[in-house]
Design an enzyme around this catalytic site. Sequence first.
Site, PDB file in Angstrom:
ATOM      1  N   HIS A   1     -11.446   6.965 -42.315  1.00 65.66           N
ATOM      2  CA  HIS A   1     -11.867   8.248 -42.894  1.00 65.66           C
ATOM      3  C   HIS A   1     -12.395   9.032 -41.694  1.00 65.66           C
ATOM      4  CE1 HIS A   1     -11.760   6.765 -47.042  1.00 65.66           C
ATOM      5  NE2 HIS A   1     -12.340   5.659 -46.610  1.00 65.66           N
TER       6      HIS A   1
ATOM      7  N   CYS B   1      -7.376   4.006 -46.549  1.00 60.44           N
ATOM      8  CA  CYS B   1      -8.264   3.058 -47.219  1.00 60.44           C
ATOM      9  C   CYS B   1      -7.731   2.575 -48.578  1.00 60.44           C
ATOM     10  CB  CYS B   1      -9.655   3.687 -47.318  1.00 60.44           C
ATOM     11  SG  CYS B   1     -10.956   2.477 -47.526  1.00 60.44           S
TER      12      CYS B   1
ATOM     13  N   ARG C   1     -19.965  -4.974 -46.869  1.00 65.52           N
ATOM     14  CA  ARG C   1     -18.853  -4.040 -46.714  1.00 65.52           C
ATOM     15  C   ARG C   1     -18.682  -3.782 -45.220  1.00 65.52           C
ATOM     16  NH1 ARG C   1     -17.159  -1.286 -51.121  1.00 65.52           N
ATOM     17  NH2 ARG C   1     -16.467   0.517 -49.938  1.00 65.52           N
TER      18      ARG C   1
HETATM   19  N1  GLN Z   1     -12.450   0.351 -53.003  1.00 62.78           N
HETATM   20  C1  GLN Z   1     -11.866  -0.050 -51.757  1.00 62.78           C
HETATM   21  C2  GLN Z   1     -12.722  -0.993 -50.940  1.00 62.78           C
HETATM   22  O1  GLN Z   1     -13.924  -0.989 -51.081  1.00 62.78           O
HETATM   23  C3  GLN Z   1     -11.499   1.176 -50.941  1.00 62.78           C
HETATM   24  C4  GLN Z   1     -12.666   1.965 -50.433  1.00 62.78           C
HETATM   25  C5  GLN Z   1     -12.290   3.303 -49.852  1.00 62.78           C
HETATM   26  O2  GLN Z   1     -11.198   3.812 -50.071  1.00 62.78           O
HETATM   27  N2  GLN Z   1     -13.221   3.910 -49.132  1.00 62.78           N
HETATM   28  O3  GLN Z   1     -12.190  -1.728 -50.149  1.00 62.78           O
END
Ligand code: GLN
Length: 261
Positions: free
Chosen positions: A212, A105, A142
């Site tokens: 993840h 990520c 998101r």
């Molecule tokens: N901050 C980054 C995003 O929102 C990565 C998020 C994460 O590593 N879970 O894309």
Amino acid sequence: MKAKNLFPKTYNLTIGWLYPELMSTYGDRGNIIVLQKRCEWRNINVRIEKISPDTEYQILDTCDLFFMGGAQDTQQEIVNHDLFGKKGSALKKKIEQGTPGLFICGAYQFLGKYYKTADGKILEGLKIFPSYTENPGENVNRLIGNIIIEPNSSTYNLKPKTYIVGFENHGGRTYLEDKSMTFATVKKGSGNNGKDKTEGIMYKNSIGTYLHGPILPKNPEIADWLIEKAVEVKYGEKIELEPLDDSLEQKAKDVVVKRNS
Ligand code: GLN
């Protein structure tokens, strides 16, 4: 369970865990436990080297496998600042030489050309992966949820139809300059950008991915691939790890795949 040591000699691996305090979300730490245990069960000696802002960059040279987890934008900015310069160059050199790594990520975003944060700031990337990431901002959804992907067999030697399962939560949308470098194809979920069905990147022996979960406990075959590659690159010997009983992991994965198909 302990497998027999079938190797003619003792292997010693050092795993470089980049920024454990700053870059670790949604159980990413589980990946380190899996790598460590699966080495130990095969009698491979393993040392975990935690790399933090106060670690000297030369330590990266002693690592045989890298892991770095995800983070929110604030932590990413701190790490971005630290990684730029000698540490980033050392990491780049190792990855270019074939040292295997798993970058989840936020870490995956870093290794690309740049990451545009939710509030429009450009964080320069290490320019190792031919990719870039843009976060369209807090007003756009998101990409969150369980994800199922099928690895791209031309870049990653898992059997085709081996599904990989995980959990994703990112605002950033990643685009690959060469889609043939994708790690996997999305079967369920969003992946790199929610549009083109690509998920992650496979560059030399390093994997960048949004999974993840954590990814390795759910998909231990990837851990074994990373360990085998680490031995191969360090010792110049191709090894095949003694199989372990992963039937429970496989059953759990089958349930997730069935539930979503
Ligand atoms: N901050 C980054 C995003 O929102 C990565 C998020 C994460 O590593 N879970 O894309």
